[in-house]
Write an enzyme that holds these catalytic residues in place. Structure first.
Site, PDB file in Angstrom:
ATOM      1  CB  SER A  63      -0.914   0.009   1.230  1.00  0.00           C
ATOM      2  OG  SER A  63      -0.156  -0.155   2.420  1.00  0.00           O
ATOM      3  N   GLY A 100      -2.075  -4.413   1.366  1.00  0.00           N
ATOM      4  CA  GLY A 100      -2.127  -5.681   2.072  1.00  0.00           C
ATOM      5  C   GLY A 100      -1.210  -6.755   1.524  1.00  0.00           C
ATOM      6  CG  ASN A 128       1.452  -5.366   4.358  1.00  0.00           C
ATOM      7  OD1 ASN A 128       1.130  -4.510   5.176  1.00  0.00           O
ATOM      8  ND2 ASN A 128       1.228  -5.217   3.071  1.00  0.00           N
ATOM      9  CG  ASP A 211      -2.440   4.602   8.671  1.00  0.00           C
ATOM     10  OD1 ASP A 211      -1.543   5.472   8.673  1.00  0.00           O
ATOM     11  OD2 ASP A 211      -2.749   3.960   7.649  1.00  0.00           O
ATOM     12  CG  HIS A 214      -0.606   3.655   4.790  1.00  0.00           C
ATOM     13  ND1 HIS A 214      -1.332   2.998   5.760  1.00  0.00           N
ATOM     14  CD2 HIS A 214      -0.180   2.709   3.918  1.00  0.00           C
ATOM     15  CE1 HIS A 214      -1.355   1.705   5.484  1.00  0.00           C
ATOM     16  NE2 HIS A 214      -0.657   1.504   4.386  1.00  0.00           N
TER      17      HIS A 214
END
Length: 235
Positions: A63, A100, A128, A211, A214
């Site tokens: 991402s 993801g 991830n 978050d 990002h």
């Protein structure tokens, strides 16, 4: 009387001939101008890069590459394309980021993206895995499998690897082992190496979305600069 008519007739004929010659001259002039314009257009066209001469840069990752939470044109691969275009370089950026994405999933997906010609391959993968606590050896093996597929399909492609780091919450032992994956992989495969993709961005609240993971559009600008320092010499 007859002589006067004859002189008048000759005069009229001369006027008509002169008009015809003038018209022909104008036509020749227009023809010359058209031909000159066509030659000029042809010369200009010859300086434009042919479509088949355009090279491709594939950014393959998570991402972070996809630009989660922002507009696609604000993600760092798109910003890299802007830099390339400003220098009139014959490269097209392909954003192969997927939110993801794990190293295992990337190993399965890479062949589909390699159906198109690739001249430079930028690998941003593994984050991830780290956040999920995937065993380091497993992540390293998957990333090597991705690189192997790229090298097999496009042995002349240039390779760039972006490193990643985990937050302290993952534990000191794991974070150190995870960070060590990337320089080892780069060295083994003779890849250009960016030690930390999120340098000067990771952990800085104002450069990250809510978050905390990002980057914001402003953060992506810094990430683009990080990548550009390693990518530009390869173009």
């Amino acid at each position: 009387m007859m002589k006067s008519i004859k002189l008048r007739y000759n005069y009229i004929v001369l006027i008509i001939v002169a008009a015809m010659l003038s018209s022909c001259g104008d036509m020749d002039k227009k023809t010359d101008q058209t031909a000159t314009a066509q030659v000029k257009d042809s010369v200009q066209a010859s300086h434009l890069p042919a479509q088949d001469s355009v090279k491709h840069i594939l950014f393959f990752g998570t991402s972070l590459t996809a630009g989660l939470g922002i507009n696609p044109e604000q993600a760092f691969p798109a910003l890299i394309q802007q830099k390339i275009d400003s220098l009139h370089l014959p490269y097209k950026v392909i954003n192969g980021g997927l939110s993801g994405e794990t190293s295992a999933a990337g190993k399965s997906r890479i062949n589909w993206l390699l159906k198109q010609p690739i001249d430079i391959f930028v690998l941003e993968l593994g984050a991830n895995d780290g956040l999920r606590g995937v065993p380091v050896a497993e992540t390293a093996a998957n990333l090597q499998a991705v690189v192997d597929q790229v090298k097999k399909k496009y042995p002349k492609a240039k390779l760039l690897l972006t490193g990643m780091q985990m937050p302290p919450s993952m534990g000191e032992k794991y974070t150190k082992a995870f960070a060590a994956i990337f320089p080892a992989l780069a060295k083994k495969n003779n890849m250009e190496f960016l030690p930390f993709l999120l340098k000067n961005v990771g952990g800085i609240p104002r450069l990250n979305q809510k978050d905390g993971i990002h980057p914001t559009p402003e953060g992506h600008k810094i990430v683009a600069e990080n990548v550009w320092t390693k990518l530009k010499p390869e173009l």
